[in-house]
Motif scaffolding. Sequence first.
Motif, PDB file in Angstrom:
ATOM      1  N   VAL A 231       0.882  -1.120  -0.080  1.00  0.00           N
ATOM      2  CA  VAL A 231      -0.118  -0.034   0.146  1.00  0.00           C
ATOM      3  C   VAL A 231       0.655   1.042   0.050  1.00  0.00           C
ATOM      4  CG1 VAL A 231      -1.716   1.194   1.155  1.00  0.00           C
ATOM      5  CG2 VAL A 231      -1.901  -1.269   1.261  1.00  0.00           C
ATOM      6  N   THR A 232       0.746   1.975  -0.937  1.00  0.00           N
ATOM      7  CA  THR A 232       1.714   3.028  -1.114  1.00  0.00           C
ATOM      8  C   THR A 232       1.164   4.492  -0.865  1.00  0.00           C
ATOM      9  OG1 THR A 232       2.799   1.795  -3.002  1.00  0.00           O
ATOM     10  CG2 THR A 232       3.086   4.242  -2.942  1.00  0.00           C
ATOM     11  N   GLN A 233       1.507   5.403  -0.138  1.00  0.00           N
ATOM     12  CA  GLN A 233       1.126   6.823   0.409  1.00  0.00           C
ATOM     13  C   GLN A 233       2.133   7.655  -0.110  1.00  0.00           C
ATOM     14  OE1 GLN A 233      -0.369   5.225   4.698  1.00  0.00           O
ATOM     15  NE2 GLN A 233      -1.153   7.416   4.220  1.00  0.00           N
ATOM     16  N   THR A 234       1.476   8.932  -0.448  1.00  0.00           N
ATOM     17  CA  THR A 234       2.262  10.052  -0.748  1.00  0.00           C
ATOM     18  C   THR A 234       1.582  11.241  -0.550  1.00  0.00           C
ATOM     19  OG1 THR A 234       1.296  10.093  -3.084  1.00  0.00           O
ATOM     20  CG2 THR A 234       3.351   9.103  -2.888  1.00  0.00           C
ATOM     21  N   PRO A 235       2.123  12.370   0.021  1.00  0.00           N
ATOM     22  CA  PRO A 235       3.876  12.387   0.163  1.00  0.00           C
ATOM     23  C   PRO A 235       3.802  11.446   1.504  1.00  0.00           C
ATOM     24  CG  PRO A 235       2.462  14.300   0.630  1.00  0.00           C
ATOM     25  CD  PRO A 235       1.493  13.623   0.075  1.00  0.00           C
ATOM     26  N   SER A 236       5.364  11.668   1.830  1.00  0.00           N
ATOM     27  CA  SER A 236       5.584  10.867   2.872  1.00  0.00           C
ATOM     28  C   SER A 236       5.558  12.124   4.084  1.00  0.00           C
ATOM     29  CB  SER A 236       7.035  10.408   3.233  1.00  0.00           C
ATOM     30  OG  SER A 236       7.910  11.178   2.633  1.00  0.00           O
ATOM     31  N   HIS A 237       5.796  13.384   3.751  1.00  0.00           N
ATOM     32  CA  HIS A 237       5.451  14.395   4.777  1.00  0.00           C
ATOM     33  C   HIS A 237       5.209  15.560   4.184  1.00  0.00           C
ATOM     34  CE1 HIS A 237       7.949  16.943   7.947  1.00  0.00           C
ATOM     35  NE2 HIS A 237       6.314  17.024   8.108  1.00  0.00           N
ATOM     36  N   GLN A 238       4.247  16.259   4.558  1.00  0.00           N
ATOM     37  CA  GLN A 238       3.640  17.421   4.054  1.00  0.00           C
ATOM     38  C   GLN A 238       3.399  18.674   5.086  1.00  0.00           C
ATOM     39  OE1 GLN A 238       0.512  17.158   1.166  1.00  0.00           O
ATOM     40  NE2 GLN A 238       0.303  19.362   0.839  1.00  0.00           N
ATOM     41  N   VAL A 239       4.022  19.765   4.789  1.00  0.00           N
ATOM     42  CA  VAL A 239       3.843  20.800   5.874  1.00  0.00           C
ATOM     43  C   VAL A 239       2.775  21.857   4.843  1.00  0.00           C
ATOM     44  CG1 VAL A 239       4.855  22.623   6.999  1.00  0.00           C
ATOM     45  CG2 VAL A 239       6.185  20.735   6.326  1.00  0.00           C
ATOM     46  N   THR A 240       1.783  22.426   5.879  1.00  0.00           N
ATOM     47  CA  THR A 240       0.938  23.256   5.255  1.00  0.00           C
ATOM     48  C   THR A 240       0.412  24.453   6.360  1.00  0.00           C
ATOM     49  OG1 THR A 240      -1.307  23.256   4.330  1.00  0.00           O
ATOM     50  CG2 THR A 240      -1.212  22.000   6.245  1.00  0.00           C
ATOM     51  N   GLN A 241       0.084  25.221   5.930  1.00  0.00           N
ATOM     52  CA  GLN A 241      -0.348  26.655   6.633  1.00  0.00           C
ATOM     53  C   GLN A 241      -1.746  26.206   7.108  1.00  0.00           C
ATOM     54  OE1 GLN A 241       1.095  29.466   7.104  1.00  0.00           O
ATOM     55  NE2 GLN A 241       3.044  29.223   6.286  1.00  0.00           N
ATOM     56  N   MET A 242      -2.053  26.502   8.155  1.00  0.00           N
ATOM     57  CA  MET A 242      -3.313  26.539   8.776  1.00  0.00           C
ATOM     58  C   MET A 242      -4.479  27.309   7.977  1.00  0.00           C
ATOM     59  SD  MET A 242      -4.437  27.515  12.868  1.00  0.00           S
ATOM     60  CE  MET A 242      -3.941  29.377  12.602  1.00  0.00           C
ATOM     61  N   GLY A 243      -5.581  26.504   7.700  1.00  0.00           N
ATOM     62  CA  GLY A 243      -6.437  26.831   6.902  1.00  0.00           C
ATOM     63  C   GLY A 243      -6.501  26.648   5.399  1.00  0.00           C
ATOM     64  N   GLN A 244      -5.401  26.077   5.067  1.00  0.00           N
ATOM     65  CA  GLN A 244      -5.161  25.556   3.674  1.00  0.00           C
ATOM     66  C   GLN A 244      -5.614  24.165   3.664  1.00  0.00           C
ATOM     67  OE1 GLN A 244      -3.738  27.473   1.124  1.00  0.00           O
ATOM     68  NE2 GLN A 244      -3.857  28.650   2.543  1.00  0.00           N
ATOM     69  N   GLU A 245      -6.147  23.785   2.249  1.00  0.00           N
ATOM     70  CA  GLU A 245      -6.544  22.420   1.918  1.00  0.00           C
ATOM     71  C   GLU A 245      -5.439  21.245   1.676  1.00  0.00           C
ATOM     72  OE1 GLU A 245     -10.055  21.574  -1.068  1.00  0.00           O
ATOM     73  OE2 GLU A 245      -8.098  21.062  -2.113  1.00  0.00           O
ATOM     74  N   VAL A 246      -5.499  20.184   2.126  1.00  0.00           N
ATOM     75  CA  VAL A 246      -4.395  19.200   1.906  1.00  0.00           C
ATOM     76  C   VAL A 246      -5.050  17.928   1.206  1.00  0.00           C
ATOM     77  CG1 VAL A 246      -2.727  20.022   3.531  1.00  0.00           C
ATOM     78  CG2 VAL A 246      -4.508  18.162   4.046  1.00  0.00           C
TER      79      VAL A 246
ATOM     80  N   TRP B  22      -8.934   4.444   6.513  1.00  0.00           N
ATOM     81  CA  TRP B  22      -7.784   5.799   6.948  1.00  0.00           C
ATOM     82  C   TRP B  22      -7.830   5.944   8.358  1.00  0.00           C
ATOM     83  CZ3 TRP B  22      -4.567   8.285   3.861  1.00  0.00           C
ATOM     84  CH2 TRP B  22      -4.660   8.326   2.449  1.00  0.00           C
ATOM     85  N   TYR B  23      -6.894   5.711   8.858  1.00  0.00           N
ATOM     86  CA  TYR B  23      -6.417   6.015  10.342  1.00  0.00           C
ATOM     87  C   TYR B  23      -5.557   7.435  10.674  1.00  0.00           C
ATOM     88  CZ  TYR B  23      -8.370   1.351  11.493  1.00  0.00           C
ATOM     89  OH  TYR B  23      -9.229   0.185  11.513  1.00  0.00           O
TER      90      TYR B  23
ATOM     91  N   TYR C  84      -1.103   9.922   8.993  1.00  0.00           N
ATOM     92  CA  TYR C  84      -2.403   9.448   8.626  1.00  0.00           C
ATOM     93  C   TYR C  84      -1.853   8.297   7.745  1.00  0.00           C
ATOM     94  CZ  TYR C  84      -4.667  13.854   9.455  1.00  0.00           C
ATOM     95  OH  TYR C  84      -4.911  14.721  10.380  1.00  0.00           O
ATOM     96  N   PHE C  85      -2.565   7.121   8.086  1.00  0.00           N
ATOM     97  CA  PHE C  85      -2.215   5.631   7.547  1.00  0.00           C
ATOM     98  C   PHE C  85      -3.458   5.358   6.748  1.00  0.00           C
ATOM     99  CE2 PHE C  85       1.768   4.555   9.440  1.00  0.00           C
ATOM    100  CZ  PHE C  85       1.844   5.253  10.796  1.00  0.00           C
ATOM    101  N   CYS C  86      -3.290   4.775   5.585  1.00  0.00           N
ATOM    102  CA  CYS C  86      -4.264   4.068   4.606  1.00  0.00           C
ATOM    103  C   CYS C  86      -3.947   2.584   4.752  1.00  0.00           C
ATOM    104  CB  CYS C  86      -4.373   4.691   3.298  1.00  0.00           C
ATOM    105  SG  CYS C  86      -3.094   4.374   2.323  1.00  0.00           S
ATOM    106  N   ALA C  87      -4.967   1.647   4.800  1.00  0.00           N
ATOM    107  CA  ALA C  87      -4.692   0.234   5.051  1.00  0.00           C
ATOM    108  C   ALA C  87      -5.771  -0.593   4.262  1.00  0.00           C
ATOM    109  CB  ALA C  87      -4.788  -0.046   6.179  1.00  0.00           C
TER     110      ALA C  87
ATOM    111  N   PHE D 147      -0.604  -1.866   6.037  1.00  0.00           N
ATOM    112  CA  PHE D 147      -0.649  -0.373   6.266  1.00  0.00           C
ATOM    113  C   PHE D 147       0.241   0.089   5.251  1.00  0.00           C
ATOM    114  CE2 PHE D 147      -3.154   0.692  10.020  1.00  0.00           C
ATOM    115  CZ  PHE D 147      -3.244  -0.369  10.495  1.00  0.00           C
ATOM    116  N   GLY D 148      -0.093   1.474   4.951  1.00  0.00           N
ATOM    117  CA  GLY D 148       0.845   2.213   3.917  1.00  0.00           C
ATOM    118  C   GLY D 148       2.012   2.737   5.073  1.00  0.00           C
ATOM    119  N   SER D 149       2.966   3.355   4.318  1.00  0.00           N
ATOM    120  CA  SER D 149       4.094   3.818   5.301  1.00  0.00           C
ATOM    121  C   SER D 149       3.749   5.270   6.117  1.00  0.00           C
ATOM    122  CB  SER D 149       5.157   3.935   4.286  1.00  0.00           C
ATOM    123  OG  SER D 149       4.984   4.791   3.250  1.00  0.00           O
ATOM    124  N   GLY D 150       2.551   5.889   5.475  1.00  0.00           N
ATOM    125  CA  GLY D 150       2.131   6.977   6.240  1.00  0.00           C
ATOM    126  C   GLY D 150       2.433   8.122   5.570  1.00  0.00           C
ATOM    127  N   THR D 151       1.598   9.098   5.825  1.00  0.00           N
ATOM    128  CA  THR D 151       2.066  10.526   5.628  1.00  0.00           C
ATOM    129  C   THR D 151       1.960  11.336   6.875  1.00  0.00           C
ATOM    130  OG1 THR D 151       0.966  10.594   3.427  1.00  0.00           O
ATOM    131  CG2 THR D 151       1.094  12.808   4.466  1.00  0.00           C
TER     132      THR D 151
END
Lengths: 113, 115
Positions: A4-19, A34-35, A90-93, A104-108
Amino acid sequence: EPEVTQTPSHQVTQMGQEVILRCVPISNHLYFYWYRQILGQKVEFLVSFYNNEISEKSEIFDDQFSVERPDGSNFTLKIRSTKLEDSAMYFCANPEGVGYGYTFGSGTRLTVV
Amino acid sequence: AQTVTQSQPEMSVQEAETVTLSCTYDTSESNYYLFWYKQPPSRQMILVIRQEAYKQQNATENRFSVNFQKAAKSFSLKISDSQLGDTAMYFCAFMRPSGTYKYIFGTGTRLKVLA
């Protein structure tokens, strides 16, 4: 072994933004999950999919969250207006079979600043 | 509603020794599944061992074994011959055999194996 493949591995976002978090599940599996894990805390159920429909969602999964399957195979988890408290892993599975555990995916890792 | 309790937030063990992690749960179901997951620093969730409640025999996977006490609603994990690579968070999880097959996790035990 299926992955199970997840992307991105790490995401930084501003409060109020959509991800949008993405997951490529094991093909042909009907169940999908999703967990969320706030760092250092327990893993919590967000939402489950069965046969392309949401089958259950937790109280965490409020109107800010949505899950889609835009191309019929991959899944996305969208958070419309992020809050500081959405910072978490955040993990998908996919289940390997009833009672056999999940892959499980490796998580974001989402960081909201 | 089902709950899962892990009462040991942190534990440590010397390399090559044996350690037991505790887990208790609450359910009114007679059949269900129980799992132990390992989460190393990489944060990947790795299945360690699983147990079906209707099977009385305790599950074993190499150095990992469980002590499943259904009446007491207890599901402990024993790690024999501990290795440095066993250092991780360990989560106990409960799954009903129907519905959406979601997990209910405990709060985890942080295990450190000392050289």
